[in-house]
Design an enzyme around this catalytic site. Structure first.
Site, PDB file in Angstrom:
ATOM      1  N   ASP A   1       0.868  -1.386  -0.012  1.00  0.00           N
ATOM      2  CA  ASP A   1      -0.026  -0.155  -0.006  1.00  0.00           C
ATOM      3  C   ASP A   1       0.951   1.159  -0.306  1.00  0.00           C
ATOM      4  OD1 ASP A   1      -1.763   1.976   0.247  1.00  0.00           O
ATOM      5  OD2 ASP A   1      -2.678   1.428   2.274  1.00  0.00           O
TER       6      ASP A   1
ATOM      7  N   ASP B   1      -1.318   5.154  -6.409  1.00  0.00           N
ATOM      8  CA  ASP B   1      -1.776   4.371  -5.107  1.00  0.00           C
ATOM      9  C   ASP B   1      -1.736   2.850  -5.311  1.00  0.00           C
ATOM     10  OD1 ASP B   1      -2.586   3.525  -2.768  1.00  0.00           O
ATOM     11  OD2 ASP B   1      -4.467   4.340  -2.842  1.00  0.00           O
TER      12      ASP B   1
END
Length: 442
Positions: A52, A274
């Site tokens: 992440d 992301d």
């Protein structure tokens, strides 16, 4: 597609010596998530973590968790961190003045001195994880050279969150994992911790395979490839934002008013990169002309239809007739996206189809997720405040720059004392450098 959007709505409301990690995950799966395995504790235990880049904190589920999932619907066994079972684990006490707070919405419970330092990490969708900060050994493979790619096992002392309670979407068995491995630019990330000690360069890279078998490459260090282009990061942000300046289809720029890139709610931030988001989200002023241009080209050969708001085409439509898309960023860096990098294949029994994966940004925040990041080397060069990329076969080996600042080299034989007091001493020397002014416990 709806499953992917639900995943992203949850994810986006929460608003990767070179160290080598294996990567798992399916690029076109309904999960839309890439994972790796980290080894924590002594003896080391494996934890499956989501890669992440949109958050900083590394956290795992504690053995004392009272509301954590016990199994995962993603096909692997969940593990729990046991401080008693690790001979090198230690608590972080408020009396140590080591409570990192004020980062990305994390709220720290600061009990009286000598009590263990706790945290609550809340998300906009009302999901939360709370627990305590601990310190222990992370074990990893160190890449020794740029050409041999031979590695040795070593370890480094890191602090991370140990979750004792979870609520909301984090408790759903269908997407439960052991932990989240935050690769954000903030001081809590493992990249910041290890680079501050001179163990690794202040950079990391990933290459996510887009085929059905998933996998890829994740290293703490900068991948070196001649074709990589770079764009500067928008300064003073908690996430990785780039300035998107134009979009082209088959090499032809779209007629988009430049003000469209500066009129969004998050214009001061830009477009975020992301890896924890599955799809790609564009503001309406960018989304509408892009979808129109793609449909104009493809509809000459196949008729589109709308399914749950997404432009889709029959499975018989050749991917070759779809155009390429280029996102042009500041610094003259273009991210070329092939059709296979923006199409999602829905394997429905009675009507398989190709659907365009670009989505309209509901909250005005432009996000480039795994949909367009797959099959590319992505380099996060924090020392030079830039992100680079190039299309790449992620099944192939990569060259990694293992040079640290000031021309120092990674020392793969770095040894840490196994005593808890020694580890706390190391951490107390490290944290003032990387945590800045976030310690308010007294």
């Amino acid at each position: 597609m709806e499953t992917l959007r639900v995943h992203d709505r949850t994810r986006n409301s929460q608003i990767l010596a070179a160290v080598n990690f294996p990567v798992q995950g399916k690029g076109n799966s309904v999960v839309g998530m890439y994972t790796t395995i980290v080894k924590l504790g002594s003896p080391p235990r494996d934890f499956t973590v989501m890669i992440d880049t949109g958050s900083d904190l590394l956290w795992v589920s504690c053995s004392s968790c009272d509301n954590c999932p016990q199994s995962s619907g993603l096909g692997f066994k969940l593990n729990f961190f046991d401080m008693v079972g690790s001979s090198t684990a230690a608590s972080i006490l408020c009396s140590d003045r080591l409570c990192p707070i004020g980062v990305q919405g994390a709220v720290v419970r600061c009990p009286p001195p000598t009590k263990q330092c706790g945290y609550t990490y809340g998300y906009v969708d009302n999901s939360t994880t709370s627990g305590v900060y601990v310190i222990d050994e992370m074990h990893y493979d160190m890449i020794l050279g740029q050409s041999s790619h031979s590695g040795v096992n070593t370890s480094g002392t890191v602090f991370f969150g140990c979750s004792t309670h979870q609520d909301g979407g984090l408790t759903e068995t269908s997407r439960a994992i052991d932990e989240i491995f935050g690769f954000g630019p903030g001081p809590l990330s493992v990249v910041s911790q290890l680079s501050a000690r001179g163990t690794i360069p202040r950079a990391f890279s990933h290459c996510l395979k887009g085929d059905g078998n998933g996998g890829g490459i994740l290293v703490l260090g900068a991948v070196v490839e001649p074709s990589i282009v770079y764009s500067p990061l928008v300064p003073s942000q908690q996430h990785y934002y780039l300035k998107l300046e134009s979009v082209a289809v088959n090499g032809l720029p779209l007629s988009i008013n430049p003000d469209a890139f500066a009129s969004t709610k998050y214009a001061d931030r830009g477009t975020t990169i992301d890896s924890g988001t599955a799809l790609a989200y564009l503001v309406q002023a960018v989304y509408d002309p892009l979808i129109a241009a793609i449909n104009t080209i493809v509809s000459q050969y196949s008729s589109p239809f709308i399914l749950e708001g997404n432009p889709c085409y029959p499975d018989s439509t050749s991917v070759d007739i779809f155009p390429s898309v280029s996102f042009n960023f500041a610094g003259g860096a273009s991210m070329d996206v092939k059709p296979t990098q923006y199409l999602v294949h829905n394997d429905l029994t009675d009507a398989a189809m190709w659907c365009i994966g670009f989505q309209k940004a509901e909250i005005g925040l432009q996000i480039l997720g795994d949909l367009v990041l797959k099959d590319k080397i992505i380099v996060y060069d924090l020392d030079n405040q830039r992100i680079g990329w190039t299309n790449y076969n992620c099944s192939m080996p990569v060259n990694v720059n293992v040079t640290l600042n000031k021309d120092t080299k990674i020392n793969p034989r770095e040894r840490q004392s196994s005593s808890i007091s020694s580890k706390l001493g190391i951490l107390s020397k490290l944290l003032p450098v990387i945590i800045v002014a976030f310690f308010l416990c007294t």
